[in-house]
Design a protein around this motif. Structure first.
Motif, PDB file in Angstrom:
ATOM      1  N   TYR A   1       0.464  -1.513   0.151  1.00 31.76           N
ATOM      2  CA  TYR A   1       0.532  -0.031  -0.009  1.00 31.76           C
ATOM      3  C   TYR A   1       0.450   0.772   0.162  1.00 31.76           C
ATOM      4  CZ  TYR A   1      -4.450  -2.948   1.163  1.00 31.76           C
ATOM      5  OH  TYR A   1      -4.947  -4.436   0.194  1.00 31.76           O
ATOM      6  N   GLU A   2       2.598   1.515  -0.754  1.00 32.49           N
ATOM      7  CA  GLU A   2       2.506   2.075  -0.894  1.00 32.49           C
ATOM      8  C   GLU A   2       2.108   3.639  -1.563  1.00 32.49           C
ATOM      9  OE1 GLU A   2       7.451   2.497  -2.882  1.00 32.49           O
ATOM     10  OE2 GLU A   2       5.775   2.819  -4.300  1.00 32.49           O
ATOM     11  N   THR A   3       1.727   4.679  -0.517  1.00 35.45           N
ATOM     12  CA  THR A   3       1.322   5.998  -1.559  1.00 35.45           C
ATOM     13  C   THR A   3       2.530   7.047  -1.201  1.00 35.45           C
ATOM     14  OG1 THR A   3      -0.774   5.231   0.263  1.00 35.45           O
ATOM     15  CG2 THR A   3      -0.200   7.133  -0.195  1.00 35.45           C
ATOM     16  N   PHE A   4       1.820   7.961  -2.234  1.00 32.69           N
ATOM     17  CA  PHE A   4       2.096   9.356  -2.028  1.00 32.69           C
ATOM     18  C   PHE A   4       1.409  10.171  -2.440  1.00 32.69           C
ATOM     19  CE2 PHE A   4       6.851   6.490  -3.433  1.00 32.69           C
ATOM     20  CZ  PHE A   4       7.316   7.640  -3.525  1.00 32.69           C
ATOM     21  N   ILE A   5       1.900  11.796  -1.718  1.00 34.21           N
ATOM     22  CA  ILE A   5       1.027  12.087  -1.958  1.00 34.21           C
ATOM     23  C   ILE A   5       1.561  13.637  -2.121  1.00 34.21           C
ATOM     24  CG2 ILE A   5      -0.929  13.953  -0.160  1.00 34.21           C
ATOM     25  CD1 ILE A   5      -0.703  11.489   1.683  1.00 34.21           C
ATOM     26  N   ARG A   6       1.383  14.552  -2.980  1.00 30.14           N
ATOM     27  CA  ARG A   6       1.977  15.136  -3.668  1.00 30.14           C
ATOM     28  C   ARG A   6       1.421  16.452  -4.534  1.00 30.14           C
ATOM     29  NH1 ARG A   6       3.552  11.024  -7.042  1.00 30.14           N
ATOM     30  NH2 ARG A   6       5.873   9.983  -6.868  1.00 30.14           N
ATOM     31  N   GLY A   7       1.779  18.051  -3.978  1.00 30.73           N
ATOM     32  CA  GLY A   7       0.889  18.965  -4.245  1.00 30.73           C
ATOM     33  C   GLY A   7       1.132  19.708  -3.129  1.00 30.73           C
ATOM     34  N   THR A   8       1.067  21.011  -2.524  1.00 32.97           N
ATOM     35  CA  THR A   8       0.917  22.391  -1.680  1.00 32.97           C
ATOM     36  C   THR A   8       0.451  21.564  -0.509  1.00 32.97           C
ATOM     37  OG1 THR A   8      -1.346  23.184  -2.032  1.00 32.97           O
ATOM     38  CG2 THR A   8      -0.130  23.448  -3.852  1.00 32.97           C
ATOM     39  N   LEU A   9       1.555  22.738   0.326  1.00 27.14           N
ATOM     40  CA  LEU A   9       1.425  22.392   2.152  1.00 27.14           C
ATOM     41  C   LEU A   9      -0.193  22.370   2.718  1.00 27.14           C
ATOM     42  CD1 LEU A   9       3.868  23.446   3.556  1.00 27.14           C
ATOM     43  CD2 LEU A   9       3.614  20.845   3.966  1.00 27.14           C
ATOM     44  N   GLU A  10      -1.146  23.247   1.840  1.00 26.24           N
ATOM     45  CA  GLU A  10      -2.540  23.265   1.888  1.00 26.24           C
ATOM     46  C   GLU A  10      -3.269  21.990   1.324  1.00 26.24           C
ATOM     47  OE1 GLU A  10      -4.304  27.152   0.368  1.00 26.24           O
ATOM     48  OE2 GLU A  10      -2.921  27.855   2.529  1.00 26.24           O
ATOM     49  N   GLU A  11      -2.800  21.975   0.743  1.00 29.24           N
ATOM     50  CA  GLU A  11      -3.460  20.172  -0.134  1.00 29.24           C
ATOM     51  C   GLU A  11      -3.225  18.970   1.056  1.00 29.24           C
ATOM     52  OE1 GLU A  11      -3.589  21.423  -4.987  1.00 29.24           O
ATOM     53  OE2 GLU A  11      -1.405  20.751  -4.368  1.00 29.24           O
ATOM     54  N   ALA A  12      -2.074  19.161   0.967  1.00 32.82           N
ATOM     55  CA  ALA A  12      -1.564  17.978   2.108  1.00 32.82           C
ATOM     56  C   ALA A  12      -2.827  18.095   3.409  1.00 32.82           C
ATOM     57  CB  ALA A  12      -0.237  18.317   2.107  1.00 32.82           C
ATOM     58  N   ILE A  13      -2.387  18.992   4.188  1.00 30.66           N
ATOM     59  CA  ILE A  13      -3.449  19.299   5.014  1.00 30.66           C
ATOM     60  C   ILE A  13      -5.180  19.041   4.891  1.00 30.66           C
ATOM     61  CG2 ILE A  13      -4.284  21.296   6.394  1.00 30.66           C
ATOM     62  CD1 ILE A  13      -1.686  23.098   6.489  1.00 30.66           C
ATOM     63  N   ASN A  14      -5.352  19.877   3.624  1.00 32.91           N
ATOM     64  CA  ASN A  14      -6.570  18.920   3.689  1.00 32.91           C
ATOM     65  C   ASN A  14      -7.137  17.827   3.212  1.00 32.91           C
ATOM     66  OD1 ASN A  14      -7.037  22.135   3.918  1.00 32.91           O
ATOM     67  ND2 ASN A  14      -7.439  21.994   1.208  1.00 32.91           N
ATOM     68  N   PHE A  15      -6.553  16.960   2.635  1.00 33.55           N
ATOM     69  CA  PHE A  15      -5.874  15.251   2.379  1.00 33.55           C
ATOM     70  C   PHE A  15      -6.099  14.682   4.011  1.00 33.55           C
ATOM     71  CE2 PHE A  15      -4.100  11.378   2.290  1.00 33.55           C
ATOM     72  CZ  PHE A  15      -4.805  10.813   0.979  1.00 33.55           C
ATOM     73  N   PHE A  16      -5.454  15.374   5.336  1.00 39.55           N
ATOM     74  CA  PHE A  16      -5.350  14.625   5.979  1.00 39.55           C
ATOM     75  C   PHE A  16      -6.802  14.660   7.118  1.00 39.55           C
ATOM     76  CE2 PHE A  16      -1.210  13.416   5.055  1.00 39.55           C
ATOM     77  CZ  PHE A  16      -0.982  12.434   5.372  1.00 39.55           C
ATOM     78  N   THR A  17      -7.352  15.979   6.704  1.00 41.21           N
ATOM     79  CA  THR A  17      -8.515  16.533   7.439  1.00 41.21           C
ATOM     80  C   THR A  17      -9.994  16.017   7.475  1.00 41.21           C
ATOM     81  OG1 THR A  17      -7.728  19.372   7.444  1.00 41.21           O
ATOM     82  CG2 THR A  17      -9.997  18.421   7.688  1.00 41.21           C
ATOM     83  N   GLY A  18     -10.177  15.161   8.832  1.00 41.32           N
ATOM     84  CA  GLY A  18     -11.218  14.840   9.025  1.00 41.32           C
ATOM     85  C   GLY A  18     -11.577  13.700   8.089  1.00 41.32           C
ATOM     86  N   GLY A  19     -10.239  12.746   8.105  1.00 38.25           N
ATOM     87  CA  GLY A  19     -10.806  11.445   7.403  1.00 38.25           C
ATOM     88  C   GLY A  19      -9.959  10.323   8.568  1.00 38.25           C
ATOM     89  N   ASP A  20      -9.302   9.116   8.060  1.00 35.98           N
ATOM     90  CA  ASP A  20      -8.746   8.399   9.628  1.00 35.98           C
ATOM     91  C   ASP A  20      -7.952   8.609  10.213  1.00 35.98           C
ATOM     92  OD1 ASP A  20     -11.438   6.740   9.026  1.00 35.98           O
ATOM     93  OD2 ASP A  20     -10.316   5.558   7.461  1.00 35.98           O
ATOM     94  N   ALA A  21      -7.422   7.990  11.278  1.00 36.42           N
ATOM     95  CA  ALA A  21      -6.201   8.460  11.667  1.00 36.42           C
ATOM     96  C   ALA A  21      -5.087   8.096  10.520  1.00 36.42           C
ATOM     97  CB  ALA A  21      -6.291   8.220  12.262  1.00 36.42           C
ATOM     98  N   PRO A  22      -4.523   8.865  10.568  1.00 28.46           N
ATOM     99  CA  PRO A  22      -2.802   8.366   9.640  1.00 28.46           C
ATOM    100  C   PRO A  22      -2.195   6.968  10.221  1.00 28.46           C
ATOM    101  CG  PRO A  22      -2.722  10.564   9.700  1.00 28.46           C
ATOM    102  CD  PRO A  22      -4.044  10.295  11.468  1.00 28.46           C
ATOM    103  N   LYS A  23      -1.708   6.044   9.468  1.00 29.42           N
ATOM    104  CA  LYS A  23      -0.682   4.995   9.284  1.00 29.42           C
ATOM    105  C   LYS A  23       0.491   5.245   8.959  1.00 29.42           C
ATOM    106  CE  LYS A  23      -5.443   2.467  10.826  1.00 29.42           C
ATOM    107  NZ  LYS A  23      -6.082   1.486  10.193  1.00 29.42           N
ATOM    108  N   GLY A  24       1.321   4.658   9.704  1.00 25.73           N
ATOM    109  CA  GLY A  24       2.456   4.117   9.274  1.00 25.73           C
ATOM    110  C   GLY A  24       3.677   5.251   9.412  1.00 25.73           C
ATOM    111  N   GLU A  25       4.898   4.973   8.991  1.00 28.06           N
ATOM    112  CA  GLU A  25       5.934   6.208   8.908  1.00 28.06           C
ATOM    113  C   GLU A  25       5.676   7.306   8.115  1.00 28.06           C
ATOM    114  OE1 GLU A  25       7.488   6.845  12.341  1.00 28.06           O
ATOM    115  OE2 GLU A  25       6.257   5.216  13.243  1.00 28.06           O
ATOM    116  N   PHE A  26       6.077   8.477   8.197  1.00 30.60           N
ATOM    117  CA  PHE A  26       6.272   9.052   6.869  1.00 30.60           C
ATOM    118  C   PHE A  26       7.202   9.512   6.430  1.00 30.60           C
ATOM    119  CE2 PHE A  26       1.451   8.713   8.568  1.00 30.60           C
ATOM    120  CZ  PHE A  26       0.938   9.078   6.976  1.00 30.60           C
ATOM    121  N   CYS A  27       7.216  10.240   5.458  1.00 32.83           N
ATOM    122  CA  CYS A  27       8.676  11.016   4.462  1.00 32.83           C
ATOM    123  C   CYS A  27       8.376  12.419   4.549  1.00 32.83           C
ATOM    124  CB  CYS A  27       9.263  10.462   4.204  1.00 32.83           C
ATOM    125  SG  CYS A  27      11.161  10.773   3.314  1.00 32.83           S
TER     126      CYS A  27
END
Length: 295
Positions: free
Chosen positions: A203-229
């Motif tokens: 389940y390798e995942t990449f999220i690319r964009g602006t910091l605002e877009e990244a913040i919106n991606f994580f807003t309101g969703g499930d708690a993040p899982k895994g270590e992040f780079c």
């Protein structure tokens, strides 16, 4: 002191092998890494339970010992004694390259101080894997690792990194990644970012964009899982020129007082930041500030 390129010790002491292990996909281990893990006298692991799974998979029966942040002094002394006695030790972290954001660097430094040969093996690394797939500049980059968890220490680090023109690489846990993204947005502005997790896994995942877009991606969703780079774009030329303008008209006295007044820092902390801003020795800023202050 120069060392000969040999994997044999010529002083009767053993060798410390720094062995990268897969960050997800077990097929990423190298033949050489397997050979070292199987032939070493001892295998020092950050988490022996985690490393045992790797050993079981590859039929490795080398004796396991624990070496991690909380026992590195006592365990490190024991490992040094074994190395002094001629034993070869293979050091691994839970995943990736030992010595990067873990106490392996301390053991390597201790071995060098005791004239024990340190042999690094190339291999898996989450920071470089995240960087080369980020779409951001790879010409120059700064790996920072884990930021301070919170508070004044984190604010000072981010403020010092704000004007670095190179791509920045951070590690972060799932428990703090949302807060870190908000802090980066507040201090750095709305820069480009690439976020990777579960690298090399199913389940390798990449999220690319602006910091605002990244913040919106994580807003309101499930708690993040895994270590992040987190791979963040460096400051641009326009950003650098804008930053230079705000303090260029200030005296050193006013520049230091700005940080004391606006950020609530102690004089020592403010002087350190002014030295970074102006690319001047801290002792010169200290001398000028206190000389003027005493007048």
């Amino acid at each position: 002191m120069w060392e000969q390129r040999s994997f044999q010790s010529d002083n009767g002491k053993g060798c410390l092998f720094l062995v990268p292990t897969p960050i997800g996909n077990l097929e990423d281990i190298t033949y050489r890494a397997l050979d070292v893990l199987k032939t070493a006298d001892l295998l020092a692991a950050e988490d022996t339970r985690h490393t045992m799974k790797l050993c079981t998979h590859f039929n490795i029966h080398t004796p396991l010992v624990s070496y991690h942040e909380h026992n590195k002094k006592a365990s490190g002394d024991k490992l040094l004694a074994e190395l002094e006695d001629g034993k070869n030790v293979a050091l691994v972290t839970d995943a990736g390259t030992p010595g990067i954001s873990d106490p392996g660097a301390d053991l390597a430094a201790a071995c060098i101080a005791h004239q024990i040969r340190v042999i690094p093996l190339p291999g898996a690394n989450a920071a470089l894997s995240g960087l080369i797939a980020s779409g951001l500049s790879t010409d120059h980059f700064l790996f920072y690792g884990f930021l301070p968890r919170a508070g004044k220490a984190r604010a000072q680090v981010l403020d010092a990194l704000r004007m670095v023109p190179y791509t920045l690489i951070f590690y972060e846990s799932p428990f703090r990644v949302k807060d870190t993204l908000n802090d980066l947005r507040q201090v750095f502005g709305n820069r480009q970012i690439s976020i990777s997790r579960e690298l090399t896994k199913r389940y390798e995942t990449f999220i690319r964009g602006t910091l605002e877009e990244a913040i919106n991606f994580f807003t309101g969703g499930d708690a993040p899982k895994g270590e992040f780079c987190l791979v963040v774009d460096g400051s641009g030329d326009d950003e650098t020129r804008e930053e230079e303008l705000w303090w260029s008209a200030l005296t050193i006295q006013d520049h230091v007082d700005h940080y004391i007044r606006e950020k609530g820092w102690r004089a020592k902390e403010a002087i350190k930041q002014v030295a970074i801003d102006r690319a001047q020795p801290k002792r010169d800023i200290y001398r000028i500030y206190h000389q003027i202050e005493s007048q």
